[in-house]
Design an enzyme around this catalytic site. Structure first.
Site, PDB file in Angstrom:
ATOM      1  N   SER A  92      -2.518 -14.293  -3.518  1.00 22.08           N
ATOM      2  CA  SER A  92      -2.020 -12.940  -3.251  1.00 22.08           C
ATOM      3  C   SER A  92      -2.462 -12.353  -1.915  1.00 22.08           C
ATOM      4  O   SER A  92      -2.122 -11.211  -1.609  1.00 22.08           O
ATOM      5  CB  SER A  92      -2.460 -11.998  -4.377  1.00 22.08           C
ATOM      6  OG  SER A  92      -3.862 -12.031  -4.505  1.00 22.08           O
ATOM      7  N   THR A 194      -4.007  -8.037  -4.279  1.00 19.81           N
ATOM      8  CA  THR A 194      -4.388  -7.400  -3.007  1.00 19.81           C
ATOM      9  C   THR A 194      -5.876  -7.097  -2.886  1.00 19.81           C
ATOM     10  O   THR A 194      -6.468  -6.533  -3.799  1.00 19.81           O
ATOM     11  CB  THR A 194      -3.690  -6.024  -2.930  1.00 19.81           C
ATOM     12  OG1 THR A 194      -2.309  -6.185  -3.120  1.00 19.81           O
ATOM     13  CG2 THR A 194      -3.986  -5.301  -1.640  1.00 19.81           C
ATOM     14  N   THR A 212      -2.704  -8.195   2.017  1.00 22.26           N
ATOM     15  CA  THR A 212      -1.999  -8.763   0.865  1.00 22.26           C
ATOM     16  C   THR A 212      -0.784  -9.572   1.302  1.00 22.26           C
ATOM     17  O   THR A 212      -0.245  -9.364   2.393  1.00 22.26           O
ATOM     18  CB  THR A 212      -1.516  -7.637  -0.079  1.00 22.26           C
ATOM     19  OG1 THR A 212      -1.045  -8.198  -1.296  1.00 22.26           O
ATOM     20  CG2 THR A 212      -0.426  -6.807   0.555  1.00 22.26           C
ATOM     21  N   ARG A 222      10.945  -6.763   1.750  1.00 19.50           N
ATOM     22  CA  ARG A 222      10.200  -5.734   1.006  1.00 19.50           C
ATOM     23  C   ARG A 222       8.796  -5.575   1.601  1.00 19.50           C
ATOM     24  O   ARG A 222       8.104  -6.532   1.898  1.00 19.50           O
ATOM     25  CB  ARG A 222      10.111  -6.138  -0.462  1.00 19.50           C
ATOM     26  CG  ARG A 222       9.357  -5.148  -1.369  1.00 19.50           C
ATOM     27  CD  ARG A 222       7.890  -5.494  -1.536  1.00 19.50           C
ATOM     28  NE  ARG A 222       7.236  -4.657  -2.549  1.00 19.50           N
ATOM     29  CZ  ARG A 222       5.926  -4.641  -2.771  1.00 19.50           C
ATOM     30  NH1 ARG A 222       5.127  -5.410  -2.054  1.00 19.50           N
ATOM     31  NH2 ARG A 222       5.410  -3.865  -3.691  1.00 19.50           N
ATOM     32  N   VAL A 223       8.392  -4.336   1.773  1.00 16.60           N
ATOM     33  CA  VAL A 223       7.034  -4.007   2.217  1.00 16.60           C
ATOM     34  C   VAL A 223       6.400  -3.138   1.139  1.00 16.60           C
ATOM     35  O   VAL A 223       7.048  -2.228   0.616  1.00 16.60           O
ATOM     36  CB  VAL A 223       7.070  -3.268   3.577  1.00 16.60           C
ATOM     37  CG1 VAL A 223       5.699  -2.705   3.933  1.00 16.60           C
ATOM     38  CG2 VAL A 223       7.576  -4.202   4.677  1.00 16.60           C
ATOM     39  N   GLY A 224       5.168  -3.423   0.802  1.00 20.65           N
ATOM     40  CA  GLY A 224       4.478  -2.664  -0.244  1.00 20.65           C
ATOM     41  C   GLY A 224       3.629  -1.540   0.318  1.00 20.65           C
ATOM     42  O   GLY A 224       3.794  -1.100   1.457  1.00 20.65           O
ATOM     43  N   ASP A 225       2.695  -1.109  -0.485  1.00 21.24           N
ATOM     44  CA  ASP A 225       1.835   0.013  -0.110  1.00 21.24           C
ATOM     45  C   ASP A 225       0.720  -0.379   0.861  1.00 21.24           C
ATOM     46  O   ASP A 225       0.209   0.470   1.607  1.00 21.24           O
ATOM     47  CB  ASP A 225       1.173   0.607  -1.357  1.00 21.24           C
ATOM     48  CG  ASP A 225       0.286  -0.418  -2.066  1.00 21.24           C
ATOM     49  OD1 ASP A 225       0.766  -1.524  -2.345  1.00 21.24           O
ATOM     50  OD2 ASP A 225      -0.900  -0.114  -2.317  1.00 21.24           O
ATOM     51  N   THR A 245      -4.662  -1.128  -5.316  1.00 22.86           N
ATOM     52  CA  THR A 245      -4.198  -2.473  -5.621  1.00 22.86           C
ATOM     53  C   THR A 245      -3.210  -2.352  -6.771  1.00 22.86           C
ATOM     54  O   THR A 245      -3.257  -1.389  -7.533  1.00 22.86           O
ATOM     55  CB  THR A 245      -5.394  -3.377  -5.997  1.00 22.86           C
ATOM     56  OG1 THR A 245      -4.917  -4.681  -6.320  1.00 22.86           O
ATOM     57  CG2 THR A 245      -6.191  -2.835  -7.160  1.00 22.86           C
ATOM     58  N   GLY A 246      -2.318  -3.301  -6.858  1.00 26.11           N
ATOM     59  CA  GLY A 246      -1.317  -3.238  -7.917  1.00 26.11           C
ATOM     60  C   GLY A 246       0.071  -3.040  -7.339  1.00 26.11           C
ATOM     61  O   GLY A 246       0.324  -3.363  -6.174  1.00 26.11           O
ATOM     62  N   GLY A 248       2.892  -1.778  -5.481  1.00 29.49           N
ATOM     63  CA  GLY A 248       2.951  -0.886  -4.333  1.00 29.49           C
ATOM     64  C   GLY A 248       3.947   0.242  -4.467  1.00 29.49           C
ATOM     65  O   GLY A 248       3.729   1.344  -3.945  1.00 29.49           O
TER      66      GLY A 248
HETATM   67  N1  GLY Z   1      -0.182  -3.664  -3.610  1.00 30.08           N
HETATM   68  C1  GLY Z   1       0.464  -4.726  -3.007  1.00 30.08           C
HETATM   69  C2  GLY Z   1       1.913  -4.636  -3.010  1.00 30.08           C
HETATM   70  O1  GLY Z   1       2.521  -4.002  -3.860  1.00 30.08           O
HETATM   71  O2  GLY Z   1       2.525  -5.249  -2.169  1.00 30.08           O
END
Ligand code: GLY
Length: 338
Positions: A92, A194, A212, A222-225, A245-246, A248
Site C-alpha cells: 500500500s 497508507t 501511499t 484517481r487521487v486520494g486524500d 489513513t483509510g 480517502g
Molecule cells: N488514504 C489513502 C487513499 O485513500 O488513497
C-alpha cells in the site's frame, strides 16, 4: 454505558451548536474510552514520533536515527516515510503497492513543517520516493503540489531514482483481481494501509508526512486524500498535526486532518479531536464498509488516535528523558466508531 454516552454527546452537541469550526470546543467533553491503550505521558520539548499501522514501528526507528544524526522533525518524517516506501513487500506504499485497475502503480504523498510550509505530489508513477519529491516541491519550487507527468519530470530533473514499481507479487494480485474486477476497498488492508507520520523534535518543531499507493484497483487517475493538504495531513506548528489513513474519499469530504487540528485549536485533546473527526464521517455517510483512522500529535506532545472500525493501530516512539533510551509502543486503537 453506550446509550449514556450517546445521550451525553447529543447534549454536548446541542450546547456547542454544530461543534464545527468556529464553534467553541465544549470544555465538558469527556475522553472517549481507549480500549487497549496505555496512556503515555510525553513531556513538552521531548522528541516524539507517531506513525500509522505496524510499519510505523520501523518508520519511527528510522525517524529517531535521523534525529540522532542531527536532523529535524522534517528529517524524521522523510526518513520514516522513505523506509516504508522502500519495502517491496508492503502492498500500500511505494514499491510493491497494489496498482490501479489498469495495472499502473500511482503514488500520492505530502509533507508539512511547523511553519505551515507544504509540498505534495499526486498521481506519480515510477518515482521510488514520492515523500522526497514532495519535500523538494515544498523547499525548492514556488508551488505546493505537482501532479502526474510534471511531477515525474521534476523527479528526473532532480536525479531521483525512477524505476518501475509494480512487483511480481502486486502484479499477481492484480491479475487475480481482474477475474472478478470487483472494486471493494478493504477495511484495514492487511493492517498496514497508507502511512501517516507526525513528529516533534527536541526543539519542539512539528512536522508531518503521508505517503501511499492509494486504494487498490482504483480508477486510473484517481487521487486520494493522502496528498491533499488538510485531508490526509495537516500541521500547525503552534497547535499540532494530524494525519489520516483509510478510504480517502471519506477523509476528503470532511477535510479530516484540518478538522482534527482545528478542534485541537479550540481546546480538544488530540484524542478528543480524532474522536470527533471520526463522528463527523459517521454522521455524514454510511460507514459499514469503509474505514478511516485519524492520528494526531498535539504541540504539548500528547498523541491521540481513533477510527471508525476496530483494527486501527499506530506506533509511538519518544524519548523518556535526557540520554534515556527511546520508548517504543504499538498502540491498538481497537475501540472503533461511536
Ligand atoms: N488514504 C489513502 C487513499 O485513500 O488513497
Amino acid at each position: 454505558m453506550a446509550s449514556t454516552r450517546r445521550t451525553f454527546l447529543t447534549q454536548a452537541a446541542a450546547i456547542a451548536g454544530t461543534l464545527g469550526i468556529g464553534a467553541r470546543w465544549n470544555q465538558a467533553w469527556t475522553h472517549p474510552p481507549r480500549v487497549g491503550i496505555n496512556p503515555v505521558v510525553v513531556e513538552e520539548g521531548q522528541a516524539v514520533m507517531t506513525s500509522t499501522w505496524n510499519h510505523g514501528m520501523l518508520a519511527n526507528d528510522a525517524g529517531f536515527q535521523a534525529l540522532d544524526a542531527g536532523g529535524s522533525a522534517l528529517d524524521m518524517i522523510e526518513a520514516g516515510a522513505r523506509l516504508v516506501e522502500s519495502d517491496a513487500e508492503g502492498l500500500s506504499v511505494g514499491i510493491g503497492g497494489l496498482p490501479d485497475r489498469d495495472g499502473n502503480v500511482t503514488l500520492d504523498a505530502c509533507i508539512m513543517d511547523h511553519r505551515g510550509d507544504a509540498g505534495s505530489v499526486c498521481f506519480v508513477q515510477d518515482v521510488a520516493h514520492p515523500i522526497s519529491l514532495a519535500r523538494n516541491v515544498m523547499e525548492n519550487t514556488p508551488h505546493v503540489m505537482l501532479a502526474g507527468a510534471g511531477a515525474e519530470q521534476y523527479a528526473r530533473e532532480l536525479g531521483m531514482p525512477v524505476t518501475p514499481l509494480l512487483t511480481e507479487q502486486a502484479q499477481l494480485a492484480w491479475e487475480r483481481w481482474k477475474e472478478t474486477s470487483n472494486y471493494q476497498p478493504i477495511i484495514n488492508i492487511e493492517n498496514h494501509d497508507t502511512i501517516g507520520l507526525l513528529a516533534m523534535d527536541d526543539q519542539g518543531r512539528l512536522a508531518g508526512g503521508c505517503t501511499t499507493s492509494g486504494v487498490a484497483y482504483k480508477m486510473h487517475g484517481r487521487v486520494g486524500d493522502s496528498p491533499i493538504i488538510g485531508a490526509g495531513l495537516y500541521v500547525d506548528g503552534d497547535i499540532g498535526g494530524a494525519t489520516a489513513t483509510g478510504l480517502g474519499e471519506a477523509v476528503m469530504r470532511t477535510v479530516g486532518s484540518f478538522l482534527v487540528v482545528e478542534l485541537m485549536r479550540q481546546g480538544a485533546s488530540a484524542q478528543e479531536a480524532c474522536f470527533e473527526a471520526v463522528q463527523r464521517i459517521i454522521r455524514s455517510m454510511p460507514t459499514e464498509d469503509l474505514q478511516v483512522g485519524y492520528l494526531a500529535l498535539g504541540k504539548d506532545g500528547q498523541i491521540g488516535g481513533h477510527a471508525i472500525h476496530s483494527g486501527f493501530n499506530y506506533a509511538q516512539h519518544q524519548r523518556s528523558g535526557t540520554g534515556a533510551p527511546i520508548e517504543s509502543v504499538l498502540i491498538d486503537a481497537s475501540y472503533g466508531g461511536r
